[in-house]
Write a protein that holds these residues in place. Structure first.
Motif, short mmCIF file in Angstrom:
data_model
loop_
_atom_site.label_atom_id
_atom_site.label_comp_id
_atom_site.label_asym_id
_atom_site.label_seq_id
_atom_site.Cartn_x
_atom_site.Cartn_y
_atom_site.Cartn_z
N ILE A 67 0.84 -1.20 0.00
CA ILE A 67 0.00 0.00 0.00
C ILE A 67 0.88 1.25 0.00
O ILE A 67 0.64 2.19 -0.78
CB ILE A 67 -0.98 -0.01 1.20
CG1 ILE A 67 -2.02 -1.12 1.02
CG2 ILE A 67 -1.65 1.35 1.37
CD1 ILE A 67 -2.83 -1.44 2.27
N ALA A 68 1.89 1.27 0.84
CA ALA A 68 2.80 2.42 0.92
C ALA A 68 3.54 2.66 -0.40
O ALA A 68 3.85 3.80 -0.75
CB ALA A 68 3.81 2.22 2.05
N ALA A 69 3.78 1.58 -1.14
CA ALA A 69 4.46 1.69 -2.44
C ALA A 69 3.49 1.99 -3.58
O ALA A 69 3.90 2.03 -4.74
CB ALA A 69 5.23 0.39 -2.72
N GLY A 70 2.21 2.17 -3.24
CA GLY A 70 1.22 2.48 -4.28
C GLY A 70 0.74 1.26 -5.04
O GLY A 70 0.10 1.39 -6.08
N ARG A 71 1.00 0.07 -4.53
CA ARG A 71 0.60 -1.17 -5.20
C ARG A 71 -0.65 -1.76 -4.57
O ARG A 71 -0.70 -2.93 -4.18
CB ARG A 71 1.75 -2.18 -5.18
CG ARG A 71 2.97 -1.79 -5.99
CD ARG A 71 2.67 -1.59 -7.49
NE ARG A 71 1.90 -2.66 -8.08
CZ ARG A 71 2.44 -3.74 -8.66
NH1 ARG A 71 3.74 -3.87 -8.72
NH2 ARG A 71 1.67 -4.67 -9.17
N THR A 72 -1.69 -0.95 -4.46
CA THR A 72 -2.95 -1.43 -3.89
C THR A 72 -3.57 -2.54 -4.72
O THR A 72 -4.31 -3.36 -4.19
CB THR A 72 -3.95 -0.27 -3.72
OG1 THR A 72 -4.19 0.33 -5.00
CG2 THR A 72 -3.43 0.78 -2.75
N ASP A 73 -3.24 -2.57 -6.03
CA ASP A 73 -3.75 -3.62 -6.89
C ASP A 73 -3.31 -5.01 -6.41
O ASP A 73 -4.09 -5.96 -6.46
CB ASP A 73 -3.30 -3.41 -8.34
CG ASP A 73 -1.78 -3.37 -8.50
OD1 ASP A 73 -1.10 -2.73 -7.65
OD2 ASP A 73 -1.26 -3.97 -9.45
N VAL A 74 -2.09 -5.10 -5.91
CA VAL A 74 -1.57 -6.38 -5.40
C VAL A 74 -2.35 -6.80 -4.16
O VAL A 74 -2.73 -7.97 -4.02
CB VAL A 74 -0.06 -6.27 -5.09
CG1 VAL A 74 0.46 -7.53 -4.42
CG2 VAL A 74 0.73 -5.96 -6.35
N VAL A 75 -2.61 -5.85 -3.28
CA VAL A 75 -3.36 -6.14 -2.05
C VAL A 75 -4.78 -6.60 -2.39
O VAL A 75 -5.26 -7.60 -1.86
CB VAL A 75 -3.38 -4.91 -1.12
CG1 VAL A 75 -4.26 -5.18 0.10
CG2 VAL A 75 -1.97 -4.54 -0.70
N CYS A 76 -5.43 -5.87 -3.29
CA CYS A 76 -6.82 -6.22 -3.65
C CYS A 76 -6.89 -7.59 -4.31
O CYS A 76 -7.80 -8.38 -4.02
CB CYS A 76 -7.42 -5.14 -4.54
SG CYS A 76 -7.72 -3.59 -3.66
N GLU A 77 -5.95 -7.89 -5.19
CA GLU A 77 -5.94 -9.20 -5.85
C GLU A 77 -5.67 -10.31 -4.85
O GLU A 77 -6.31 -11.36 -4.88
CB GLU A 77 -4.90 -9.23 -6.98
CG GLU A 77 -4.76 -10.57 -7.66
CD GLU A 77 -6.03 -11.05 -8.38
OE1 GLU A 77 -6.05 -12.24 -8.77
OE2 GLU A 77 -6.98 -10.28 -8.54
#
Length: 126
Positions: A67-77
């Motif tokens: 999330i801090a790195a702006g990779r919310t897509d990874v978290v959601c997936e």
């Protein structure tokens, strides 16, 4: 595995006890799957129509790094896949504790609100 209550036991539980039991079971399942459960959980049951679980501060340390790195897509997936894997157990838990069949499971993730939601649509005829 979550301890299921017999249907006759579930019908005797008071509304608040059912909500608390669902919250505890959902937190336990999340803790087993993710290695960390949410900091807070609340469950709301509405007139044999639906059960809504709100899980606050649910994200793991590694998810927070993404999330801090702006990779919310990874978290959601990641959460989407885990919800698929846990769906059967989550449905069974809600069915056991409410005495109603779950006809739909609708999970959600809100990074902005630091929240995971799980909506269970109940069959009122069950």
């Amino acid at each position: 595995m979550v301890r299921a209550l017999a249907p006759d036991t579930a019908t005797r539980l008071e509304h608040g006890e059912v909500c608390a039991a669902i919250s505890r079971a959902v937190v336990r399942l999340h803790a087993l799957a993710y290695g960390k459960g949410p900091a807070k959980a609340s469950t709301h049951v509405r007139d044999k129509q639906f059960v809504l679980c709100l899980l606050r501060d649910p994200f793991t340390r590694s998810e927070r790094t993404f999330i801090a790195a702006g990779r919310t897509d990874v978290v959601c997936e990641n959460r989407r896949v885990f919800h698929e894997m846990l769906e059967r157990q989550l449905r069974a838990t809600v069915e056991d504790l409410t005495g109603h069949r779950v006809t739909a499971f609708v999970p959600g993730v809100s990074i902005e609100a630091d929240l995971v939601s799980q909506l269970f649509i109940l069959d009122p005829m069950a």
